[in-house]
Design a protein around this motif. Structure first.
Motif, PDB file in Angstrom:
ATOM      1  N   ILE A 378      -7.219   7.032   4.684  1.00  0.00           N
ATOM      2  CA  ILE A 378      -7.087   5.606   5.006  1.00  0.00           C
ATOM      3  C   ILE A 378      -5.864   5.033   4.285  1.00  0.00           C
ATOM      4  N   GLY A 379      -5.702   5.444   3.020  1.00  0.00           N
ATOM      5  CA  GLY A 379      -4.528   5.002   2.280  1.00  0.00           C
ATOM      6  C   GLY A 379      -3.234   5.471   2.937  1.00  0.00           C
ATOM      7  N   SER A 380      -3.232   6.694   3.416  1.00  0.00           N
ATOM      8  CA  SER A 380      -2.036   7.227   4.077  1.00  0.00           C
ATOM      9  C   SER A 380      -1.718   6.459   5.354  1.00  0.00           C
ATOM     10  N   VAL A 381      -2.771   6.073   6.092  1.00  0.00           N
ATOM     11  CA  VAL A 381      -2.558   5.301   7.315  1.00  0.00           C
ATOM     12  C   VAL A 381      -1.951   3.940   6.975  1.00  0.00           C
ATOM     13  N   TYR A 382      -2.534   3.269   5.993  1.00  0.00           N
ATOM     14  CA  TYR A 382      -1.991   1.959   5.591  1.00  0.00           C
ATOM     15  C   TYR A 382      -0.545   2.092   5.125  1.00  0.00           C
ATOM     16  N   SER A 383      -0.266   3.152   4.387  1.00  0.00           N
ATOM     17  CA  SER A 383       1.101   3.359   3.898  1.00  0.00           C
ATOM     18  C   SER A 383       2.062   3.557   5.064  1.00  0.00           C
ATOM     19  N   ALA A 384       1.629   4.326   6.061  1.00  0.00           N
ATOM     20  CA  ALA A 384       2.470   4.559   7.244  1.00  0.00           C
ATOM     21  C   ALA A 384       2.707   3.269   8.023  1.00  0.00           C
ATOM     22  N   LYS A 385       1.733   2.344   7.950  1.00  0.00           N
ATOM     23  CA  LYS A 385       1.855   1.061   8.637  1.00  0.00           C
ATOM     24  C   LYS A 385       2.677   0.047   7.825  1.00  0.00           C
ATOM     25  N   GLY A 386       2.992   0.418   6.576  1.00  0.00           N
ATOM     26  CA  GLY A 386       3.734  -0.501   5.714  1.00  0.00           C
ATOM     27  C   GLY A 386       2.850  -1.501   4.999  1.00  0.00           C
ATOM     28  N   ASP A 387       1.536  -1.294   5.047  1.00  0.00           N
ATOM     29  CA  ASP A 387       0.582  -2.182   4.372  1.00  0.00           C
ATOM     30  C   ASP A 387       0.281  -1.584   2.990  1.00  0.00           C
ATOM     31  N   TYR A 388       1.192  -1.811   2.067  1.00  0.00           N
ATOM     32  CA  TYR A 388       1.110  -1.122   0.781  1.00  0.00           C
ATOM     33  C   TYR A 388      -0.013  -1.621  -0.117  1.00  0.00           C
ATOM     34  N   GLU A 389      -0.373  -2.883  -0.002  1.00  0.00           N
ATOM     35  CA  GLU A 389      -1.454  -3.403  -0.836  1.00  0.00           C
ATOM     36  C   GLU A 389      -2.773  -2.693  -0.500  1.00  0.00           C
ATOM     37  N   ASN A 390      -3.085  -2.589   0.767  1.00  0.00           N
ATOM     38  CA  ASN A 390      -4.314  -1.894   1.165  1.00  0.00           C
ATOM     39  C   ASN A 390      -4.216  -0.402   0.887  1.00  0.00           C
ATOM     40  N   ALA A 391      -3.020   0.156   0.982  1.00  0.00           N
ATOM     41  CA  ALA A 391      -2.841   1.572   0.662  1.00  0.00           C
ATOM     42  C   ALA A 391      -3.197   1.825  -0.800  1.00  0.00           C
ATOM     43  N   VAL A 393      -5.261   0.135  -2.660  1.00  0.00           N
ATOM     44  CA  VAL A 393      -6.716  -0.001  -2.822  1.00  0.00           C
ATOM     45  C   VAL A 393      -7.397   1.326  -2.486  1.00  0.00           C
ATOM     46  N   GLU A 394      -6.996   1.939  -1.378  1.00  0.00           N
ATOM     47  CA  GLU A 394      -7.658   3.176  -0.938  1.00  0.00           C
ATOM     48  C   GLU A 394      -7.292   4.352  -1.825  1.00  0.00           C
ATOM     49  N   PHE A 395      -6.025   4.456  -2.229  1.00  0.00           N
ATOM     50  CA  PHE A 395      -5.620   5.558  -3.101  1.00  0.00           C
ATOM     51  C   PHE A 395      -6.317   5.464  -4.465  1.00  0.00           C
ATOM     52  N   ARG A 396      -6.559   4.243  -4.923  1.00  0.00           N
ATOM     53  CA  ARG A 396      -7.276   4.076  -6.202  1.00  0.00           C
ATOM     54  C   ARG A 396      -8.730   4.496  -6.080  1.00  0.00           C
ATOM     55  N   LYS A 397      -9.332   4.258  -4.922  1.00  0.00           N
ATOM     56  CA  LYS A 397     -10.701   4.733  -4.692  1.00  0.00           C
ATOM     57  C   LYS A 397     -10.743   6.262  -4.733  1.00  0.00           C
ATOM     58  N   THR A 398      -9.718   6.883  -4.121  1.00  0.00           N
ATOM     59  CA  THR A 398      -9.632   8.351  -4.147  1.00  0.00           C
ATOM     60  C   THR A 398      -9.524   8.840  -5.587  1.00  0.00           C
ATOM     61  N   LEU A 399      -8.635   8.218  -6.360  1.00  0.00           N
ATOM     62  CA  LEU A 399      -8.416   8.625  -7.746  1.00  0.00           C
ATOM     63  C   LEU A 399      -9.678   8.458  -8.581  1.00  0.00           C
ATOM     64  N   ASN A 418       0.359  10.673  -7.781  1.00  0.00           N
ATOM     65  CA  ASN A 418       1.651  10.705  -7.105  1.00  0.00           C
ATOM     66  C   ASN A 418       1.683   9.760  -5.901  1.00  0.00           C
ATOM     67  N   ASN A 419       0.564   9.728  -5.144  1.00  0.00           N
ATOM     68  CA  ASN A 419       0.492   8.829  -3.980  1.00  0.00           C
ATOM     69  C   ASN A 419       0.609   7.358  -4.416  1.00  0.00           C
ATOM     70  N   ILE A 420      -0.073   7.033  -5.498  1.00  0.00           N
ATOM     71  CA  ILE A 420      -0.009   5.654  -5.996  1.00  0.00           C
ATOM     72  C   ILE A 420       1.421   5.316  -6.441  1.00  0.00           C
ATOM     73  N   GLY A 421       2.037   6.269  -7.130  1.00  0.00           N
ATOM     74  CA  GLY A 421       3.407   6.030  -7.566  1.00  0.00           C
ATOM     75  C   GLY A 421       4.361   5.863  -6.376  1.00  0.00           C
ATOM     76  N   SER A 422       4.122   6.626  -5.318  1.00  0.00           N
ATOM     77  CA  SER A 422       4.980   6.533  -4.129  1.00  0.00           C
ATOM     78  C   SER A 422       4.855   5.168  -3.471  1.00  0.00           C
ATOM     79  N   VAL A 423       3.628   4.627  -3.478  1.00  0.00           N
ATOM     80  CA  VAL A 423       3.435   3.310  -2.873  1.00  0.00           C
ATOM     81  C   VAL A 423       4.175   2.254  -3.686  1.00  0.00           C
ATOM     82  N   TYR A 424       4.084   2.327  -5.031  1.00  0.00           N
ATOM     83  CA  TYR A 424       4.796   1.351  -5.867  1.00  0.00           C
ATOM     84  C   TYR A 424       6.311   1.483  -5.642  1.00  0.00           C
ATOM     85  N   ASP A 425       6.763   2.706  -5.439  1.00  0.00           N
ATOM     86  CA  ASP A 425       8.177   2.923  -5.227  1.00  0.00           C
ATOM     87  C   ASP A 425       8.650   2.351  -3.903  1.00  0.00           C
ATOM     88  N   ALA A 426       7.736   2.392  -2.884  1.00  0.00           N
ATOM     89  CA  ALA A 426       8.090   1.893  -1.549  1.00  0.00           C
ATOM     90  C   ALA A 426       8.014   0.387  -1.442  1.00  0.00           C
TER      91      ALA A 426
END
Length: 427
Positions: A378-391, A393-399, A418-426
């Motif tokens: 779900i986080g990956s989908v949000y990230s692909a959509k450019g919705d980084y805030e929701n991404a 949230v989901e990556f933190r649930k995974t972690l 790494n996924n969380i860091g990538s979102v902050y970078d984007a």
């Protein structure tokens, strides 16, 4: 399917030469169809009753016999197929004795204008072919098995001429062959490709079959449908509980340049045509994309079938349990979502992923990790959509799950950081 098509061109040419003759035979004989019209096919009903009966009544054969065993063109001795028209003058050229099996049939319950062309190999068992055709009709409620006519090369090509041409080393110019082949596909307009077995489809290793599939998808007005025996479909669905990537690896790895043919000259001519026109890469990509789309449609259909047929059920202790807690359904839903994600259909992917039960409702370690994968997707989908805030949230649930179940030093946990860091970078 058209493993015998080269040697059938002589037959087509003879039909053209006799076009000035009446093309209507007495009512008790089949009509002679011009080569540009829709050819005759044999009804699914006839195949599953009379033809199968003839096979089973022949010594040494049964429902598990393969087509090349039912009619072995290496030998002069007639098999089930050539025996049917051995003493009948071919209605296509009206000159020679020896007719195609389909030309020996009468009655609308048995023979009629082809509904579709079956693309298959002679290495398939007759029981699997019939099971596939019957299941295909049953899945399309408007298809009456007595009025669904199949053009199948072993029965609709004149195998007497095929044997004679093989014996005499008959050959025809490839451009002539290709035009008649193309006209046959276009005139029928629908090819049903039989994929079997699901985990090692022989279909994709035969150069004729791959070429037919490509032709059916590129000719205007034609369509290609993929079908398989019900047992194979069930086996494929059971295997979907694993990685969807393994399913694609098996079913969408076409390489026509590595495919084989029973006649080497067939392979050489088809590969030359492909190389000189569309090219190997484009053809392989087109066929693989077609199969990926079919896999997706099949998964979605299976999910909807399972989800719609269950609803609420009771545990042994009498408590109500939502159907989404069914592990098989959840994993199928996961794979459907994964396919949607790979195809760039992000909103649809989110619908499937979010319908899967979360880890708090699945207390086992495996289910917790499964839920972690869902959150990650779900986080990956949000990230692909450019919705980084929701991404985030989901990556933190995974972690959070991975830290509890796997610990801070596990590679999957590191991947989540790494996924969380990538979102902050984007952002």
């Amino acid at each position: 399917m058209f493993c015998n098509f080269f040697s059938c061109l002589k037959e087509a040419k003879q039909t053209e030469q006799s076009s000035d003759e009446s093309n209507v035979l007495p009512s008790d004989e089949p009509s002679v169809l011009p080569s540009v019209t829709v050819p005759n096919g044999i009804s699914v009903h006839y195949l599953k009753t009379q033809f199968l009966r003839e096979v089973k009544e022949t010594e040494g054969l049964n429902e598990t016999s393969k087509i090349y065993e039912i009619e072995d063109l290496r030998w002069a001795k007639h098999g089930v197929i050539r025996s049917k028209g051995a003493t009948i003058v071919c209605p296509r050229d009206k000159r020679t004795v020896g007719a195609a099996y389909s030309d020996c049939l009468n009655g609308a319950d048995n023979v009629g204008l082809a509904t579709f062309m079956l693309s298959y190999t002679w290495n398939y068992r007759i029981c699997d072919i019939i099971d596939t055709l019957v299941a295909y009709c049953e899945s399309n409620k408007d298809m009456d098995q007595k009025r669904t006519y199949v053009w199948i090369c072993c029965l609709c090509n004149n195998q007497h001429r095929v044997y004679e041409d093989k014996k005499n080393d008959g050959n025809v110019p490839f451009d002539k062959f290709h035009e008649i082949f193309r006209t046959k596909v276009v005139s029928i307009g629908h090819v049903v490709a039989m994929m079997f077995p699901w985990d090692d489809p022989k279909y994709l290793t035969r150069v004729w079959c791959v070429f037919e599939a490509y032709t059916a998808t590129t000719e205007p007005g034609c369509k290609l449908t993929i079908a398989m025996p019900p047992k194979e479909r069930q086996a494929m669905m059971s295997a979907v509980g694993g990685s969807i990537n393994s399913l694609f690896k098996v079913l969408a790895a076409t390489m026509i340049q590595e495919a084989e043919a029973s006649m080497p000259e067939d392979r050489e001519k088809i590969l030359k045509l492909v190389k000189d026109t569309v090219g190997y890469t484009k053809l392989n990509h087109s066929v693989n994309e077609l199969i990926r789309s079919w896999v997706m449609d099949t998964l979605v259909a299976e999910f909807e079938k399972m989800n719609g047929s269950k609803g609420m059920k009771n545990n042994h202790d009498g408590h109500s349990q939502d159907d989404w807690q069914d592990e098989k359904l959840s994993r199928l839903c996961y794979n459907v979502g994964s396919v949607m994600y790979k195809n760039g259909e992000y909103d649809k992917a989110l619908v499937y992923f979010k319908n899967i039960l979360k880890e708090e409702l699945n207390p086992t370690v495996d289910q917790k990790l499964f839920s972690a994968n869902v959150y990650n997707n779900i986080g990956s989908v949000y990230s692909a959509k450019g919705d980084y805030e929701n991404a985030l949230v989901e990556f933190r649930k995974t972690l959070e799950i991975e830290l509890k179940v796997l610990g801070p030093d596990h590679p999957d946990t590191a991947s989540s950081y790494n996924n969380i860091g990538s979102v902050y970078d984007a952002k």
